[in-house]
Design a protein around this motif. Sequence first.
Motif, mmCIF file in Angstrom:
data_model
loop_
_atom_site.group_PDB
_atom_site.id
_atom_site.type_symbol
_atom_site.label_atom_id
_atom_site.label_comp_id
_atom_site.label_asym_id
_atom_site.label_seq_id
_atom_site.Cartn_x
_atom_site.Cartn_y
_atom_site.Cartn_z
ATOM 1 N N ILE A 291 0.843 -1.205 0.000
ATOM 2 C CA ILE A 291 0.000 0.000 0.000
ATOM 3 C C ILE A 291 0.874 1.250 0.000
ATOM 4 C CG2 ILE A 291 -1.748 1.316 1.276
ATOM 5 C CD1 ILE A 291 -2.772 -1.425 2.374
ATOM 6 N N ARG A 292 1.925 1.237 0.819
ATOM 7 C CA ARG A 292 2.825 2.398 0.904
ATOM 8 C C ARG A 292 3.453 2.704 -0.467
ATOM 9 N NH1 ARG A 292 5.906 1.465 5.672
ATOM 10 N NH2 ARG A 292 4.610 2.884 6.888
ATOM 11 N N ASN A 293 3.851 1.641 -1.189
ATOM 12 C CA ASN A 293 4.459 1.825 -2.517
ATOM 13 C C ASN A 293 3.459 2.363 -3.540
ATOM 14 O OD1 ASN A 293 6.825 0.827 -1.512
ATOM 15 N ND2 ASN A 293 6.572 -1.237 -2.338
ATOM 16 N N SER A 294 2.173 2.042 -3.332
ATOM 17 C CA SER A 294 1.149 2.421 -4.319
ATOM 18 C C SER A 294 0.538 3.790 -4.044
ATOM 19 C CB SER A 294 0.022 1.381 -4.332
ATOM 20 O OG SER A 294 0.548 0.082 -4.474
ATOM 21 N N LEU A 295 0.608 4.251 -2.788
ATOM 22 C CA LEU A 295 -0.002 5.535 -2.431
ATOM 23 C C LEU A 295 0.822 6.711 -2.962
ATOM 24 C CD1 LEU A 295 -0.997 5.035 1.338
ATOM 25 C CD2 LEU A 295 -2.558 5.268 -0.583
ATOM 26 N N PRO A 296 0.171 7.849 -3.215
ATOM 27 C CA PRO A 296 0.944 9.051 -3.556
ATOM 28 C C PRO A 296 1.891 9.426 -2.408
ATOM 29 C CG PRO A 296 -1.419 9.374 -3.940
ATOM 30 C CD PRO A 296 -1.276 8.073 -3.234
ATOM 31 N N ASP A 297 2.992 10.092 -2.726
ATOM 32 C CA ASP A 297 4.009 10.422 -1.709
ATOM 33 C C ASP A 297 3.470 11.298 -0.584
ATOM 34 O OD1 ASP A 297 5.774 8.975 -3.179
ATOM 35 O OD2 ASP A 297 6.660 10.707 -4.206
ATOM 36 N N SER A 298 2.464 12.113 -0.900
ATOM 37 C CA SER A 298 1.944 13.053 0.103
ATOM 38 C C SER A 298 1.045 12.380 1.144
ATOM 39 C CB SER A 298 1.149 14.155 -0.598
ATOM 40 O OG SER A 298 0.081 13.563 -1.328
ATOM 41 N N VAL A 299 0.692 11.103 0.911
ATOM 42 C CA VAL A 299 -0.252 10.408 1.801
ATOM 43 C C VAL A 299 0.496 9.560 2.827
ATOM 44 C CG1 VAL A 299 -2.182 8.762 1.892
ATOM 45 C CG2 VAL A 299 -1.985 10.342 -0.033
ATOM 46 N N GLY A 300 0.247 9.807 4.106
ATOM 47 C CA GLY A 300 0.872 9.012 5.172
ATOM 48 C C GLY A 300 0.070 7.756 5.458
ATOM 49 N N ILE A 301 0.743 6.698 5.929
ATOM 50 C CA ILE A 301 0.028 5.482 6.321
ATOM 51 C C ILE A 301 0.562 5.016 7.670
ATOM 52 C CG2 ILE A 301 1.595 4.070 4.902
ATOM 53 C CD1 ILE A 301 -0.702 2.015 4.645
ATOM 54 N N GLN A 302 -0.320 4.593 8.557
ATOM 55 C CA GLN A 302 0.125 4.164 9.883
ATOM 56 C C GLN A 302 -0.743 3.035 10.431
ATOM 57 O OE1 GLN A 302 1.279 7.345 12.386
ATOM 58 N NE2 GLN A 302 1.294 6.119 14.245
ATOM 59 N N ARG A 303 -0.068 2.079 11.081
ATOM 60 C CA ARG A 303 -0.770 1.011 11.801
ATOM 61 C C ARG A 303 -1.257 1.565 13.138
ATOM 62 N NH1 ARG A 303 3.456 -3.053 11.248
ATOM 63 N NH2 ARG A 303 2.911 -4.571 9.661
ATOM 64 N N VAL A 304 -2.436 1.117 13.565
ATOM 65 C CA VAL A 304 -2.992 1.605 14.835
ATOM 66 C C VAL A 304 -3.311 0.427 15.747
ATOM 67 C CG1 VAL A 304 -4.879 2.914 15.878
ATOM 68 C CG2 VAL A 304 -4.050 3.559 13.633
#
Length: 245
Positions: A84-97
């Motif tokens: 998912i991180r590789n596919s998302l635009p660079d400006s979008v953050g991703i985090q496990r909760v």
Amino acid sequence: MAVRAQFESNNEIGVFSKLTNSYCLVAVGASENFYSIYESELSEVIPVIHTSIAECRIVGRLTVGNRHGLLVPNGTTDQELQHIRNSLPDSVGIQRVEERLSALGNVIACNDYVALVHPDLDKETEEILSDVLKVEVFRQTIAGNVLVGSYCHFSNQGGIVHPKTSIEDQDELSSLLQVPLIAGTVNRGSEIISAGLVVNDWSAFCGMDTTSTELSVIERIFRLNEAHPSAITTQMRSSLIESLA
């Protein structure tokens, strides 16, 4: 425009997909037709990402996101996170909760500015939500239901809430969110709005059972007929008229 779709004969498309203004997640599965509906509408503008979350296909119910970021539950595998991180635009953050209420999509509803959350959500999760998604957070219920993520759905343009939401509650929520709200249903009378509907600022997808009346309510409240291409045409037309005047 709102488009009707089905995931392997299931009308609860909001369970199997997540749509925001900067990306779209779609569950892996045998239904290539489902994936192609999203691709044809969105792929020129935002990435459509084929994925599972915590090895489940119910990506729409397990995640919460907007154009700033994406939150996924603790059970999400490293491979899924990396993909998912590789596919998302660079400006979008991703985090496990790490959250006891791990179906994040059921307990949090948000647009790009405001989030409504389950009254019992962890304080820590609330802070992460505020940081990653850059939203203001309010603890709320919808028509007495604590699963705010399931019983309402809103974008930056407008929103639909559970049909039994009182006028007073609608007014209160509307002033919190700063968008117009309407009480309604999807999939021929289903009260679980988010299960049958995904929407961003210029497009919407709903279950195949959604009636034409429900569809027209969705298009009106989310202002889909004014969105994207037609809005640009209108601006061009008005500037042409001004230059000719």
